[in-house]
Scaffold this motif. Structure first.
Motif, short mmCIF file in Angstrom:
data_model
loop_
_atom_site.label_atom_id
_atom_site.label_comp_id
_atom_site.label_asym_id
_atom_site.label_seq_id
_atom_site.Cartn_x
_atom_site.Cartn_y
_atom_site.Cartn_z
N LYS A 80 -17.88 46.56 53.40
CA LYS A 80 -18.50 46.91 54.69
C LYS A 80 -19.11 45.67 55.38
O LYS A 80 -20.23 45.68 55.84
CB LYS A 80 -19.55 47.99 54.50
N LEU A 81 -18.29 44.62 55.46
CA LEU A 81 -18.74 43.36 56.04
C LEU A 81 -18.64 43.32 57.55
O LEU A 81 -19.23 42.45 58.18
CB LEU A 81 -17.93 42.20 55.45
N GLY A 82 -17.89 44.22 58.12
CA GLY A 82 -17.72 44.22 59.57
C GLY A 82 -16.57 45.10 59.97
O GLY A 82 -16.16 46.00 59.26
N ASN A 83 -16.05 44.82 61.13
CA ASN A 83 -14.98 45.60 61.72
C ASN A 83 -13.63 44.97 61.38
O ASN A 83 -13.46 43.77 61.50
CB ASN A 83 -15.16 45.62 63.24
N VAL A 84 -12.69 45.80 60.96
CA VAL A 84 -11.34 45.34 60.68
C VAL A 84 -10.40 46.15 61.56
O VAL A 84 -10.34 47.37 61.47
CB VAL A 84 -10.97 45.52 59.19
N LEU A 85 -9.71 45.46 62.44
CA LEU A 85 -8.81 46.12 63.38
C LEU A 85 -7.38 45.64 63.16
O LEU A 85 -7.15 44.47 62.88
CB LEU A 85 -9.22 45.81 64.82
N PRO A 105 -19.38 35.50 44.90
CA PRO A 105 -19.96 36.49 45.81
C PRO A 105 -20.20 35.93 47.22
O PRO A 105 -19.97 36.62 48.21
CB PRO A 105 -21.28 36.87 45.14
N GLU A 106 -20.62 34.68 47.32
CA GLU A 106 -20.85 34.06 48.62
C GLU A 106 -19.56 33.95 49.42
O GLU A 106 -19.53 34.19 50.62
CB GLU A 106 -21.50 32.67 48.47
N GLN A 107 -18.47 33.57 48.74
CA GLN A 107 -17.18 33.47 49.42
C GLN A 107 -16.70 34.84 49.89
O GLN A 107 -16.17 34.96 50.99
CB GLN A 107 -16.13 32.85 48.48
N LEU A 108 -16.89 35.86 49.06
CA LEU A 108 -16.49 37.21 49.45
C LEU A 108 -17.25 37.68 50.68
O LEU A 108 -16.68 38.30 51.56
CB LEU A 108 -16.72 38.20 48.30
N MET A 109 -18.55 37.39 50.73
CA MET A 109 -19.37 37.85 51.85
C MET A 109 -19.07 37.11 53.14
O MET A 109 -19.10 37.69 54.22
CB MET A 109 -20.86 37.70 51.51
N HIS A 110 -18.80 35.82 53.06
CA HIS A 110 -18.65 35.00 54.27
C HIS A 110 -17.19 34.76 54.67
O HIS A 110 -16.92 34.46 55.82
CB HIS A 110 -19.38 33.67 54.11
#
Length: 124
Positions: free
Chosen positions: A21-26, A4-9
């Protein structure tokens, strides 16, 4: 499988980053000394994904800030304001959190923490 830590970071793909929903993906193209963001969601074959975690964006009070954006909306969540902005008429919106309340249509300067941006390869 990732922890889970690797997935989040450090998500392995744009799909994981978007799903969590970790951030923006462009959609973007890696060009010498820059990333060119695609103007629409249909990226060409030579494009991949630029992952911009929410913590990579912050308000700046600097005329030399990396991005200038217009506030689209804001909502209060867990002691901070989740803020949606648009950097141009044809650009996908960006989302970040800030402790500062902003009005819709405000023009803001944004700073990027370049150390946490990630280049994610396109899906095979």
């Amino acid at each position: 499988l990732s922890t889970p830590e690797q997935l989040m970071h450090a998500p392995e793909s744009a799909l994981v980053a978007e799903f969590l929903k970790l951030g923006n993906v462009l959609h973007a193209q890696d060009i010498p000394q820059a990333w060119r963001v695609a103007a629409n969601a249909l990226a060409r074959a030579d494009h991949a994904h630029l992952f911009i975690p929410q913590q990579a964006l912050s308000l700046g009070r600097d005329p030399q800030a990396e991005l200038r954006a217009q506030v689209v909306s804001q909502r209060y969540r867990h002691g901070r304001f989740v803020t949606d902005v648009r950097t141009g008429a044809d650009c996908k919106g960006l989302r970040f959190t800030t402790p500062q309340r902003l009005a819709s249509d405000d023009i803001v300067d944004l700073r990027l923490d370049w150390d946490v941006l990630r280049w994610l390869p396109k899906a095979a």
